[in-house]
Design a protein around this motif. Structure first.
Motif, PDB file in Angstrom:
ATOM      1  N   PHE A 192       5.641   7.357  13.382  1.00 48.06           N
ATOM      2  CA  PHE A 192       4.233   7.081  13.660  1.00 48.06           C
ATOM      3  C   PHE A 192       3.651   6.360  12.461  1.00 48.06           C
ATOM      4  O   PHE A 192       3.995   6.670  11.322  1.00 48.06           O
ATOM      5  CB  PHE A 192       3.459   8.381  13.880  1.00 48.06           C
ATOM      6  N   VAL A 193       2.780   5.401  12.711  1.00 47.79           N
ATOM      7  CA  VAL A 193       2.136   4.702  11.605  1.00 47.79           C
ATOM      8  C   VAL A 193       0.650   5.030  11.632  1.00 47.79           C
ATOM      9  O   VAL A 193      -0.037   4.830  12.637  1.00 47.79           O
ATOM     10  CB  VAL A 193       2.335   3.174  11.706  1.00 47.79           C
ATOM     11  N   LEU A 194       0.184   5.546  10.498  1.00 44.01           N
ATOM     12  CA  LEU A 194      -1.219   5.906  10.355  1.00 44.01           C
ATOM     13  C   LEU A 194      -1.987   4.672   9.885  1.00 44.01           C
ATOM     14  O   LEU A 194      -1.789   4.194   8.772  1.00 44.01           O
ATOM     15  CB  LEU A 194      -1.292   7.015   9.309  1.00 44.01           C
ATOM     16  N   ALA A 195      -2.824   4.130  10.757  1.00 44.86           N
ATOM     17  CA  ALA A 195      -3.458   2.833  10.468  1.00 44.86           C
ATOM     18  C   ALA A 195      -4.763   3.010   9.707  1.00 44.86           C
ATOM     19  O   ALA A 195      -5.852   2.956  10.269  1.00 44.86           O
ATOM     20  CB  ALA A 195      -3.680   2.074  11.779  1.00 44.86           C
ATOM     21  N   SER A 196      -4.651   3.258   8.408  1.00 49.42           N
ATOM     22  CA  SER A 196      -5.838   3.357   7.556  1.00 49.42           C
ATOM     23  C   SER A 196      -5.430   2.980   6.138  1.00 49.42           C
ATOM     24  O   SER A 196      -4.287   3.183   5.741  1.00 49.42           O
ATOM     25  CB  SER A 196      -6.379   4.786   7.565  1.00 49.42           C
ATOM     26  N   HIS A 197      -6.385   2.424   5.405  1.00 52.42           N
ATOM     27  CA  HIS A 197      -6.128   2.166   3.981  1.00 52.42           C
ATOM     28  C   HIS A 197      -6.873   3.182   3.110  1.00 52.42           C
ATOM     29  O   HIS A 197      -6.805   3.116   1.895  1.00 52.42           O
ATOM     30  CB  HIS A 197      -6.581   0.745   3.602  1.00 52.42           C
ATOM     31  N   ASN A 198      -7.630   4.100   3.752  1.00 51.08           N
ATOM     32  CA  ASN A 198      -8.417   5.085   3.011  1.00 51.08           C
ATOM     33  C   ASN A 198      -7.527   6.274   2.633  1.00 51.08           C
ATOM     34  O   ASN A 198      -7.205   7.122   3.446  1.00 51.08           O
ATOM     35  CB  ASN A 198      -9.597   5.538   3.900  1.00 51.08           C
ATOM     36  N   LYS A 200      12.504  14.936  12.589  1.00 45.01           N
ATOM     37  CA  LYS A 200      12.301  14.086  13.769  1.00 45.01           C
ATOM     38  C   LYS A 200      10.973  13.353  13.718  1.00 45.01           C
ATOM     39  O   LYS A 200      10.666  12.537  14.577  1.00 45.01           O
ATOM     40  CB  LYS A 200      12.351  14.949  15.035  1.00 45.01           C
ATOM     41  N   PHE A 201      10.163  13.680  12.727  1.00 38.88           N
ATOM     42  CA  PHE A 201       8.813  13.139  12.658  1.00 38.88           C
ATOM     43  C   PHE A 201       8.632  12.403  11.333  1.00 38.88           C
ATOM     44  O   PHE A 201       8.805  12.995  10.272  1.00 38.88           O
ATOM     45  CB  PHE A 201       7.818  14.302  12.747  1.00 38.88           C
ATOM     46  N   ARG A 202       8.344  11.108  11.410  1.00 37.34           N
ATOM     47  CA  ARG A 202       8.139  10.354  10.180  1.00 37.34           C
ATOM     48  C   ARG A 202       6.782   9.682  10.260  1.00 37.34           C
ATOM     49  O   ARG A 202       6.470   9.014  11.254  1.00 37.34           O
ATOM     50  CB  ARG A 202       9.226   9.300  10.040  1.00 37.34           C
ATOM     51  N   LEU A 203       5.992   9.901   9.209  1.00 31.11           N
ATOM     52  CA  LEU A 203       4.666   9.306   9.185  1.00 31.11           C
ATOM     53  C   LEU A 203       4.666   8.183   8.162  1.00 31.11           C
ATOM     54  O   LEU A 203       4.921   8.407   6.990  1.00 31.11           O
ATOM     55  CB  LEU A 203       3.651  10.387   8.796  1.00 31.11           C
ATOM     56  N   LEU A 204       4.421   6.970   8.629  1.00 34.42           N
ATOM     57  CA  LEU A 204       4.412   5.816   7.732  1.00 34.42           C
ATOM     58  C   LEU A 204       2.988   5.329   7.535  1.00 34.42           C
ATOM     59  O   LEU A 204       2.107   5.606   8.359  1.00 34.42           O
ATOM     60  CB  LEU A 204       5.250   4.680   8.343  1.00 34.42           C
ATOM     61  N   SER A 205       2.792   4.568   6.464  1.00 34.62           N
ATOM     62  CA  SER A 205       1.469   3.980   6.236  1.00 34.62           C
ATOM     63  C   SER A 205       1.519   2.514   6.665  1.00 34.62           C
ATOM     64  O   SER A 205       2.601   1.960   6.915  1.00 34.62           O
ATOM     65  CB  SER A 205       1.115   4.077   4.756  1.00 34.62           C
ATOM     66  N   LEU A 206       0.356   1.886   6.706  1.00 31.30           N
ATOM     67  CA  LEU A 206       0.322   0.454   7.029  1.00 31.30           C
ATOM     68  C   LEU A 206       1.130  -0.347   6.011  1.00 31.30           C
ATOM     69  O   LEU A 206       1.842  -1.286   6.361  1.00 31.30           O
ATOM     70  CB  LEU A 206      -1.123  -0.056   7.027  1.00 31.30           C
ATOM     71  N   GLU A 207       1.011   0.065   4.725  1.00 32.35           N
ATOM     72  CA  GLU A 207       1.755  -0.630   3.670  1.00 32.35           C
ATOM     73  C   GLU A 207       3.266  -0.531   3.933  1.00 32.35           C
ATOM     74  O   GLU A 207       3.999  -1.492   3.728  1.00 32.35           O
ATOM     75  CB  GLU A 207       1.435  -0.056   2.283  1.00 32.35           C
ATOM     76  N   ASP A 208       3.715   0.642   4.411  1.00 34.76           N
ATOM     77  CA  ASP A 208       5.151   0.822   4.688  1.00 34.76           C
ATOM     78  C   ASP A 208       5.671  -0.200   5.697  1.00 34.76           C
ATOM     79  O   ASP A 208       6.859  -0.526   5.700  1.00 34.76           O
ATOM     80  CB  ASP A 208       5.434   2.229   5.255  1.00 34.76           C
ATOM     81  N   ILE A 209       4.813  -0.675   6.609  1.00 33.72           N
ATOM     82  CA  ILE A 209       5.290  -1.656   7.594  1.00 33.72           C
ATOM     83  C   ILE A 209       4.783  -3.067   7.263  1.00 33.72           C
ATOM     84  O   ILE A 209       4.793  -3.964   8.100  1.00 33.72           O
ATOM     85  CB  ILE A 209       4.915  -1.255   9.042  1.00 33.72           C
TER      86      ILE A 209
END
Ligand code: IMP
Length: 207
Positions: A3-9, A29-38
């Motif tokens: 999942f990608v969390l779409a925030s820069h805050n 099984k659950f990976r949380l990525l940031s916008l920067e990660d993608i």
């Protein structure tokens, strides 16, 4: 699932992540990525007219790149100001050309106090609102949104040093404290963001 969390805050990401992680007992099984990660570094323009529209706009960015996108749009709605600052909460001072030489949060809080200066405490009712959107990858299914609200009162002076944004002015009656006087864990139990996430948890999208 990624999942990608779409925030820069960063402060908001930390709050969301702390709660989201409790949804997924099997962290492998659950990976949380940031916008920067993608590789998304630019600000996402929030051109919507509602919290729902803005959350979907943000969550659609990772979804269009093949990820599950999660985003929140949140803000403070003050009854005596007809729901202001609302979707403009982050930019309240700047869109009003108000600059007291403070940080962005400091200017926003100062402007809010000025706008409410003639409003007695019993009429300073408000609510924090958080809408979370989840967009499946590549438009494979419609986005879903959930909403959480938390009622409070806008004080006449700030109290507390925790949290961010309008937390020092937001008095949460059941705790007898402002959000900035609560610990992160205490805020995460009652906040608008936690309430929206509880709704999301019930949908069992994240397992
Ligand atoms: P967003 O990043 O467009 O959702 O903007 C949210 C803005 O609303 C923040 O920058 C804060 O000013 C305000 N806000 C949202 N949630 C909170 C909170 O939990 N505490 C204090 N201010 C908040």
């Amino acid at each position: 699932m990624d999942f990608v969390l779409a925030s820069h805050n960063r402060r908001k990401i930390a709050e969301l992540e702390a709660i989201l992680r409790t949804f997924a007992p099997d962290q492998t099984k659950f990976r949380l990525l940031s916008l920067e990660d993608i590789g998304v570094t630019e600000e996402i323009a929030e051109g919507g007219a509602t919290f729902e529209e803005n959350a979907i706009i943000k969550a659609s960015v990772p979804a269009s790149r093949g990820y599950w996108g999660i985003a929140d749009d949140s803000g403070l709605c003050v009854d005596a100001l007809d729901g202001e600052p609302g979707i403009w909460s982050a930019r309240y001072a700047s869109i009003n050309n108000f600059d007291a030489g403070l940080s962005a949060d400091g200017n926003n809080n100062m402007l809010l106090l000025q706008k409410l200066k003639d409003v007695p405490l019993e009429q300073r009712t408000a609510k924090f609102v958080c809408v979370i959107a989840v967009c499946p990858p590549l438009g494979k299914a419609d986005p879903i949104t959930v909403r959480g609200e938390c009622p409070g009162i806008i004080l006449e002076a700030p109290r507390g040093t925790e949290g961010f944004g309008y937390d020092p002015l937001f008095y949460y009656e059941p705790a007898g404290k402002t959000f900035a006087e609560l610990t992160a864990d205490e805020k995460n139990e009652v906040s608008h963001r936690a309430r929206a996430l509880t709704e999301l948890k019930e949908m069992k999208i994240i397992k």
